[in-house]
Design an enzyme around this catalytic site. Sequence first.
Site: not given
Ligand SMILES: NC(=O)c1ccc[n+]([C@@H]2O[C@H](COP(=O)([O-])OP(=O)(O)OC[C@H]3O[C@@H](n4cnc5c(N)ncnc54)[C@H](OP(=O)(O)O)[C@@H]3O)[C@@H](O)[C@H]2O)c1
Ligand SMILES: NC(=O)c1ccc[n+]([C@@H]2O[C@H](COP(=O)([O-])OP(=O)(O)OC[C@H]3O[C@@H](n4cnc5c(N)ncnc54)[C@H](O)[C@@H]3O)[C@@H](O)[C@H]2O)c1
Lengths: 455, 455, 370, 370, 105, 105
Positions: C120, C125, C128, C131
């Site tokens: 992951r 992504q 995945d 997800s």
């Molecule tokens: N969409 C999905 O399914 C998913 C799931 C898991 C992870 N992700 C990951 O999440 C990221 C998403 O990218 P993104 O560009 O949307 O978000 P990001 O890269 O996390 O950036 C968010 C930015 O928003 C700013 N921010 C936070 N609160 C704010 C506020 N109240 N006002 C103004 N700015 C604020 C922060 O900067 P400041 O602190 O400077 O304000 C931060 O740099 C990716 O890396 C992706 O891989 C996505």
């Molecule tokens: N880096 C990436 O690009 C990427 C891609 C996919 C998911 N993720 C992240 O991975 C994380 C896990 O995703 P998922 O949905 O597959 O997780 P998951 O299905 O493994 O678990 C679901 C949730 O249950 C929570 N959990 C576990 N034990 C618990 C407990 N005892 N009580 C309460 N909550 C408990 C976990 O913290 C998790 O948030 C998410 O934060 C997601 O954003 C990141």
Amino acid sequence: MILQLIDIGYLVAVVLFILGIKLMSHPESARKGNSIALAGMILAIAVSFFTPGLDNIVLILIAIALGTVGGLYSAKTVQMTAMPQLVSFFNGMGGAAAALIGLVEYGDLAIDDIGKGSVLMASLIIGSVSFSGSMIAMGKLQGVVKDIRVNKILAFLVLGLAIALAVYVLMAAEPKPLFVYGLVALALIYGLLFVYPIGGADMPVVISLLNSLTGVTAATTGLLYDNKVMLMGGILVGSAGLLLTLLMAKAMNRSVSNILFTSFGSAAGTAAAGQDGDQVAKEINTYDSAILLAYAKRVVVVPGYGLAVAQAQHAVHDLEKILEEKGVEVTYGIHPVAGRMPGHMNVLLAESDVSYDKLIEMDDMNEQLPNTDVVMVIGANDVVNPAANDDPSSPIYGMPILEVNRATNVIVIKRSMSSGYAGIQNALFFDPKTRMLFGDAKKVLNGLVSEVKNM
Amino acid sequence: MILQLIDIGYLVAVVLFILGIKLMSHPESARKGNSIALAGMILAIAVSFFTPGLDNIVLILIAIALGTVGGLYSAKTVQMTAMPQLVSFFNGMGGAAAALIGLVEYGDLAIDDIGKGSVLMASLIIGSVSFSGSMIAMGKLQGVVKDIRVNKILAFLVLGLAIALAVYVLMAAEPKPLFVYGLVALALIYGLLFVYPIGGADMPVVISLLNSLTGVTAATTGLLYDNKVMLMGGILVGSAGLLLTLLMAKAMNRSVSNILFTSFGSAAGTAAAGQDGDQVAKEINTYDSAILLAYAKRVVVVPGYGLAVAQAQHAVHDLEKILEEKGVEVTYGIHPVAGRMPGHMNVLLAESDVSYDKLIEMDDMNEQLPNTDVVMVIGANDVVNPAANDDPSSPIYGMPILEVNRATNVIVIKRSMSSGYAGIQNALFFDPKTRMLFGDAKKVLNGLVSEVKNM
Amino acid sequence: MILGILKEPSPETRVSLHPEAVKVLTGSGNQVLIETGAGDSSFLSDAVYQEAGATVKSRVEVLETAEMIFQITPLDAEDQKKLSRGKYLVGVYQPLVARELMKSLAETGVTLLSMDSIPRITRAQSMDVLSSMSTVSGYKAVLLAAANLPRFFPMLMTAAGTIAPAKVLIIGAGVAGLQAIATAKRLGAVVEAFDTRPSVKEQVESLGGKFVEVPGAVEDKGAGGYAVEQSEEYKQKQSEMLEKSIIKSDVVITTALIPGRKAPILITRSMLEKMKAGAVVVDLAAANGGNCEGTENNKTVTLSGVTIIGNSALPASMPEDASKMYSKNVQNLLKLLLNEDKINLNFEDEIIKGTCITHDGAIIYEPLLK
Amino acid sequence: MILGILKEPSPETRVSLHPEAVKVLTGSGNQVLIETGAGDSSFLSDAVYQEAGATVKSRVEVLETAEMIFQITPLDAEDQKKLSRGKYLVGVYQPLVARELMKSLAETGVTLLSMDSIPRITRAQSMDVLSSMSTVSGYKAVLLAAANLPRFFPMLMTAAGTIAPAKVLIIGAGVAGLQAIATAKRLGAVVEAFDTRPSVKEQVESLGGKFVEVPGAVEDKGAGGYAVEQSEEYKQKQSEMLEKSIIKSDVVITTALIPGRKAPILITRSMLEKMKAGAVVVDLAAANGGNCEGTENNKTVTLSGVTIIGNSALPASMPEDASKMYSKNVQNLLKLLLNEDKINLNFEDEIIKGTCITHDGAIIYEPLLK
Amino acid sequence: MEAIINYISVNQQEFYIFILAVFVGIEVISKVPTVLHTPLMSGSNALSGVVIVGSIIVLGKTDPANYLALTLGFLAVLLATLNVVGGFAVTNRMLEMFKKKPGKK
Amino acid sequence: MEAIINYISVNQQEFYIFILAVFVGIEVISKVPTVLHTPLMSGSNALSGVVIVGSIIVLGKTDPANYLALTLGFLAVLLATLNVVGGFAVTNRMLEMFKKKPGKK
Ligand SMILES: NC(=O)c1ccc[n+]([C@@H]2O[C@H](COP(=O)([O-])OP(=O)(O)OC[C@H]3O[C@@H](n4cnc5c(N)ncnc54)[C@H](OP(=O)(O)O)[C@@H]3O)[C@@H](O)[C@H]2O)c1
Ligand SMILES: NC(=O)c1ccc[n+]([C@@H]2O[C@H](COP(=O)([O-])OP(=O)(O)OC[C@H]3O[C@@H](n4cnc5c(N)ncnc54)[C@H](O)[C@@H]3O)[C@@H](O)[C@H]2O)c1
Ligand SMILES: NC(=O)c1ccc[n+]([C@@H]2O[C@H](COP(=O)([O-])OP(=O)(O)OC[C@H]3O[C@@H](n4cnc5c(N)ncnc54)[C@H](OP(=O)(O)O)[C@@H]3O)[C@@H](O)[C@H]2O)c1
Ligand SMILES: NC(=O)c1ccc[n+]([C@@H]2O[C@H](COP(=O)([O-])OP(=O)(O)OC[C@H]3O[C@@H](n4cnc5c(N)ncnc54)[C@H](O)[C@@H]3O)[C@@H](O)[C@H]2O)c1
């Protein structure tokens, strides 16, 4: 040396006047501005006592003392709502003073100084108009003087005659005191004729204009004595007053010429909308509504179908938030059949993320209403119609309603006086507590948001 | 008669100047203001040709012709980015002209008129300072002159010496042309020393101050000739320029004294927030952002997780609506993983009722970006990080991104320079096209809404 | 390359590749075979596949001819027999759970790519499936709950009385949990969420939910966003805090998973007894033992008046979009694996390395080797 | 007065009076009897009723002792035999449909108050069971549709591709239709609605829906907000316009009713064939013959790949809140009927006159007399 | 002290003019938006070129035989013209972006 | 025509002062928010009471034997004082509401 100091004193007074007006045009500094202008005035008065050859000091002091007592007393005791009348009255006094100076001065005048003479005549005429006009304006606001239709041509004839007399007096080889009195009388009459036909709602604009005129007489009097503080102060008040008049008219969505030269009969464009038989609904504008809301402690919003039609759910939430920021407590009174489907208001307000805690059921709300400063009815009609309680012949008789007139003030936002679902007129709109704020709910609410923000 | 007409001509020119500056301070009327001021200037110049006893007309015309050609040529050919330099250069020319007048006039002066003498000396000194200071400022902006630390005391000594010489010359019984040249030389040196130590970023403020000084020399020259247009024009430019200096400093979050009396080394207070090694992110304020947006044809919003954190979905929709009202085309570029869950941005924007049609997928958006005037990145970070394309060592390498720097301008709204989910720095923030607008997304967007509304 | 799409055994209704993907793949020179009726239960007819360039064949033909075989559900013993060495298998195999199966598959000499093992990381992504399928599950869980609740979700103030909004509690705010929060909010419920990872508080709030805070949780940044096992003391505190929220909720949706372990029990029988009659629990962790005592996998049971829905195959209940998303994930993986129509099994690539379970007769998946 | 609540026969799950209403009624001096387990399927236990002041009895005891008997479903022949002259019956009897039943009931000499006959005047809004139950149906119809659709309702732009929002068409924007619009909008669908009454256009738009306009409809203001029969020419035009919308929709919810008539057929078989595979039709008019050709009442059928849900007993699927609302309606009617604990059958009152079907051995309901 | 007071009194008019002009100068730009800072600076720079009037007068009144003065005066006119013409022209270019107001609804 | 030109030229200073004062008057209130319209009107009304200076001078210079003039002058001072004192006092009351700004968040 004294003379020079007088000059400097006046100069400083003028600067204080300018600063005073400047500060007075921002809410945060307005009070300070008033004090600074007052300081300037006190300085100007003090300095004028040093005018060489000043006599009758005691008399002057007595007059000032009397004026001070009277002025303070009336200003302190007047009711908030009667203030515009009082301003008008005070303004009239200023105009009268200028006219009186002119009368006294006429005796002393060298006949051949046409320049000074013209200035004097202007002082006399404008001062008199300002005086009588202000008095009528005051009467109108007080509700003592009724609207009267006046022939415009007649009014202009009177004014023309006054001016003709002035020219005659100026050209005449010897003093013509009688003609001067006649001229003053004509000017006074013109003042009456000028203000008589203007509708009561437009009085604030008229007072501002008259105030500007008083400023002009101050300036002309200043020219007469080659007195800088009067000249400058007068010009300032004259120009500022004129601009203010325009701004006020604009804020009311009227043009000045419209106000001045159209008789009230035909000028009732907007008022007509709120008429029902002999009942007239009172209108309110966005600004005044904003003030009412921003300075309230508790505000209740009563939404209805119109809120949904206007899709104003986001706007109302914005207003709620900004009012809460200012410390106002805002809740919503939800009538069970508001809108066109069960839960219509809930769907709407949930969409704009209004907190569920803020939605109060009708029965609870009716109990809270007596402690409410302002109820804002937005696009609702039948659900706040007192006929449901009072009028057994009404098709909605027997339906429980939100009894909004238990609150202190009611503002109703809708586009017109037209009826709602049940197709019946609503006596609430003619309630003494109610003010109508006409317009599309979304536009009006957005306007309110900007206004409240600026407070 | 000619003399009187000259007076009136000047009077009119002054009024035109005032109107010109007034109009120039509003975006809608700025161009008109410039034309009106120009008209005033042409009138003033034309009138001055009627000065009685004017000789050397041909010479004057030749000088004017040359100046016109030179001025127009440089103004037309200069690059947008080099304009401030040019303004500084022109301003120096004005100062130099005033100093030259002083030099010529010194010969004609009656030795004993101390009043005029002092005014003349002031013209000489201020004009010279303005000239040499402007030249250095231009050099700095052009990147030709480097920052040099200067001993403040030395600078004041030089100025003091120049003033001392001036006093001596005034007191002297006979003309001292040599001393006068020395005094001018000292003043020129002071100008250099004054501007040398100030950092390049603060140059606009300095130029504004020097400009105000040139205004003062124009006023003193006016006093010299009892010439109202120069006097009034000079005072206007002097006072307006001074206020403008203060406003500019304030807009940059600096104080004027800080700029003038602190060496560039220590003055980097605010810049630090946006620094990364030797890269510095450029900031922009709400007002300038609003202008950029309001005058754009196509704006693209790129929302990210920060929009959700700030719960700014309603605010961004408000901004969209008001921009569309102004004729700007607004769309949203949605990155597939923006936010923290699949579809996060959709949920958010649907809540505030943004039309589905306005949401454009990443690939389509990347194609549209080159035709976009402004991209507004709101609380997004990783999804616009060029490292995903460029830097194989980056943890996000290989993720497709929204390539926002294909657009003409990029505004990034976030609270600080801190990183996003992936925890890595973003080179986009240091891109020459990018401006950072720091703050909570909701607050900033609400600010933008009010600003755009007022345009 | 010859790609073969198999029809999933019931109750699975999805299909591995969507006609859109088929079009792209045939476009770049591959041949695609599809088993008769493979798309039927996803409302994708054979005709649509043929239009996209696929050839409809019998199951046996596909199994024997195709070089790379797609079936989400692991192949049964029967089918496995028909595989020959060197073939590729793409599906969801849960290698850490089905260890025996991995061994037997390794023996057949096929190369198994298990979609649920894709690391992951950011770059992965788009492949995945955890997800994408969690997205479906989170959304669907709320719909199921709403359909089974004897009450309204939104608040309604009507002439027939005022209906209070439903209280929804989401336990575990991962991908599915967040989607559930968003969906429940949309429907007008009052939403609370809980997770052991305190960092998701902000995420929950960014969706308009309220976060139930239990102080003292351990978050392991190294676990790549997954939850880690917590201390006993913390579990105790958590249980008390949660009980309060659970008791007053109308709907509880649990998604708490810790990879590679049995799901933690978060709703005990005694809590169930204290819950409101008619309340609904949707346990998305049912396949891993469930977060609720009494959950039965793929069954709906009623205990002490509480309906417990243990449907762990929610994506199958929304086959069309679920297939579309799964197919997109596969397609994105194939972009890495295939160079036009040639396979390119680059084990240097973190993603391929992490996804490939068996190869050339041996298990090569590192977590299984330890 | 002695009031008696009967347990509804299956499949009805609602109950006529909620404990809250019982409390109020016993408070004003009435005695309330309830059949054992009457509230069970609405998650209201006997204990709760006892707490509210009711006495639990057997069905027979209730039937024999109570002076006013509450059962939503019409009493069967068996029960009717146990009624004695002068008793009051409150339920939903559809007098215009069940004419025979009315006659036989009149003969028993009971006074029948049919809740669905309450005149739809403003004052009676709080007693209007048609409105309150339509609210439940409209909401639930959308949830059913969403649960049965193989696709998402909202738009989602994800790493696994972009999911387009579902297109939902609501035919008939009465109470149920409007609620359906609101609910579908909430879930993120793109919503269109159609109705023969042009005046509802504004109402549809006030909920964020798009109105499909068919010019030339007749609206009879005199029909009290109900629809009237339309001209043939109009029906033709309507059918053409509607077909376009139906074909591109993922979900169609029909609620078109004309009081006292068979529901109009709006979705023909040929339209069904042109609809997308996997699409869902929820026909709320199923009980009156349905708006869709092929609808079967209380059944879900699949025709040409389209799922047609003919569940006309939707309120029974949300028994707790549906009972609460029904009970509130009844309670509001009782406010008119009872003076503390004395009956006061004031036929001067428009509502009582309109609601009372049989009295003193005769049918007195005007529409039945004509 | 007295001298100053006297001076002020004698030159009252000038003082009024001075004070009022300063007020006007300040008031008129007190609400200038940030975007206009640079153009306004440029515009007021052009206005400060009003010394051209002085330059013209100085050159016009110079004895045609005094070559030094002629040169200096000539330079003064030339430079002041540069300031005026260049100043207005460059301001105009800066303001180009405010030209076409986008179609307000 | 010539007379007018002459007049302007002679009274140049006055014209400058007049024009500048008008500008100042207008500029200074050009951005007044609507809420302040009424208080500002009232405040500038108080300022227009500056005729009191004229009234004082007139009464001060009146021959103590000229009763008519004395009466008129007395009245003028009295009325002008009313205008000034009442004007400032009532303005002050109107502005009371801006005193305690309600607790901004
Ligand atoms: N969409 C999905 O399914 C998913 C799931 C898991 C992870 N992700 C990951 O999440 C990221 C998403 O990218 P993104 O560009 O949307 O978000 P990001 O890269 O996390 O950036 C968010 C930015 O928003 C700013 N921010 C936070 N609160 C704010 C506020 N109240 N006002 C103004 N700015 C604020 C922060 O900067 P400041 O602190 O400077 O304000 C931060 O740099 C990716 O890396 C992706 O891989 C996505
Ligand atoms: N880096 C990436 O690009 C990427 C891609 C996919 C998911 N993720 C992240 O991975 C994380 C896990 O995703 P998922 O949905 O597959 O997780 P998951 O299905 O493994 O678990 C679901 C949730 O249950 C929570 N959990 C576990 N034990 C618990 C407990 N005892 N009580 C309460 N909550 C408990 C976990 O913290 C998790 O948030 C998410 O934060 C997601 O954003 C990141
Ligand atoms: N809730 C239900 O279940 C249901 C169902 C059916 C019927 N009803 C009936 O509907 C009525 C509901 O009462 P109500 O007070 O909500 O609505 P209402 O009585 O119908 O009044 C709505 C008012 O909103 C105003 N309006 C419309 N559009 C507007 C806009 N864009 N901006 C501002 N105002 C606008 C209209 O006045 P202008 O035209 O002057 O603007 C109208 O008078 C009751 O009579 C109820 O019986 C309710
Ligand atoms: N006055 C009141 O207080 C009150 C109380 C309750 C309901 N009402 C109103 O009564 C009206 C009817 O409500 P209902 O939901 O019980 O109606 P209903 O169930 O009888 O009919 C549902 C809808 O189907 C529509 N319809 C009929 N034939 C159609 C066709 N061929 N094509 C398309 N649409 C068709 C009808 O116009 C109606 O809107 C509503 O407008 C409601 O607001 C008023």
